[in-house]
Design an enzyme around this catalytic site. Sequence first.
Site, PDB file in Angstrom:
ATOM      1  N   ASP A 158      -1.960   6.078  11.946  1.00  0.00           N
ATOM      2  CA  ASP A 158      -1.230   5.616  10.768  1.00  0.00           C
ATOM      3  C   ASP A 158       0.071   6.402  10.648  1.00  0.00           C
ATOM      4  OD1 ASP A 158      -0.239   4.866   8.320  1.00  0.00           O
ATOM      5  OD2 ASP A 158      -2.091   5.248   7.201  1.00  0.00           O
ATOM      6  N   HIS A 199       1.843   5.109   6.192  1.00  0.00           N
ATOM      7  CA  HIS A 199       1.513   5.743   4.917  1.00  0.00           C
ATOM      8  C   HIS A 199       1.763   7.250   5.014  1.00  0.00           C
ATOM      9  CE1 HIS A 199      -0.911   2.012   5.122  1.00  0.00           C
ATOM     10  NE2 HIS A 199      -0.468   1.883   3.886  1.00  0.00           N
ATOM     11  N   SER A 229       0.812  -1.213   0.000  1.00  0.00           N
ATOM     12  CA  SER A 229       0.000   0.000   0.000  1.00  0.00           C
ATOM     13  C   SER A 229       0.850   1.269   0.000  1.00  0.00           C
ATOM     14  CB  SER A 229      -0.951   0.009   1.208  1.00  0.00           C
ATOM     15  OG  SER A 229      -0.244  -0.196   2.412  1.00  0.00           O
TER      16      SER A 229
END
Length: 362
Positions: free
Chosen positions: A329, A332, A82
């Site tokens: 997070d 990312h 990702s």
Amino acid sequence: MRKEEACDISLGEWVSNPDGPYYTNASCSTIQEHQNCMKFGRPDTGFLKWRWKPQGCDLPIFDPLQFLEIMSGKKMAFVGDSVSRNHMQSLICLLSTVEEAVDVSEIPYWSQFKRYEFRKYKLSIAIFWSPYLVRTSQEDPADKNSESRPFNLFLDEPDPKWTQEIPGFDYLIISAGHWFFRPTMFYIQGRLAGCLYCPQSNITHLTSYFSYRRAFRTAFRAIIQQANFTGITFLRSFAPSHFENGYWDKGGDCVRQRPYRAEETRLEGYNMEHYRIQLEELKIAQRMGRGRGLKFRMMDVTRAMLMRPDGHPSKYGHWPKPNVTLISDCVHWCLPGPVDSWNDFLIELLRREEELGRVQSI
């Protein structure tokens, strides 16, 4: 040789860039929710106002028109997890300031495999989901608790979901990283060779370094052995996460609001070891690839991204939920955000390939 070619663009500092960002979360339709930091109320915007300045030279800001002209009529594929998709989405956002991408994916919403076309320039960009690069399986993947179930990694078998797709592509950007810290069972020649974070005492317990090295070696050899692939492979180096005050599932977060200076942090521990493994396996692939005329290049973003603890979504990848603790997070990157600089690196490497090709043709 140009001055820029002699310059190592992986070493440098983040410097003020009041002109950034070059697109917004409102102007780009390919930003996924969990990276749409401004939508979910991130109050600071300083993380958008930096650019990477290498030591001894300059790295121009990404020029979308020049990129489209360089890549006209060509195909580029991203292979990885990702974070690889995060990079591709950044590229699509930047290019969409010149021409809107057309989603030609078989499945229109976000899935594990996406394809876009820039039809005016006959450019195709794809993402192939393969977080381990090698063939994997998982028991009961549909089970609601599947996140905690170990993956089976067949470390000497490339993942056919991407290796069968790469013929015809001119450029591959391959990367992998954070999935290798999950519970995994390691197989070589069909036999169980060890595990990571498994409860069994009768299995050899190995580290992520074991699987990381073998996965990249298998992936690179699959590229070299692919008779119908003649393109250039870029290895995008490991991008560190920035959890502080706890692990990702133990309350860790990333709340800093400015980059580190070079002297304020250093590459060490597992970040250094994974980076070193990538360098070593890339050198092996370069030697092996020469016989087929294949080029393997490094897109070295590790030190630059080590210095950007301020660029992650943290808690701004979703709306808060009453009485629910949501994981921050710190893996990312916000879009727009520091990940856009990876395309500054990419276009510079493409420029160098173009110039090298012109020199060799004289």
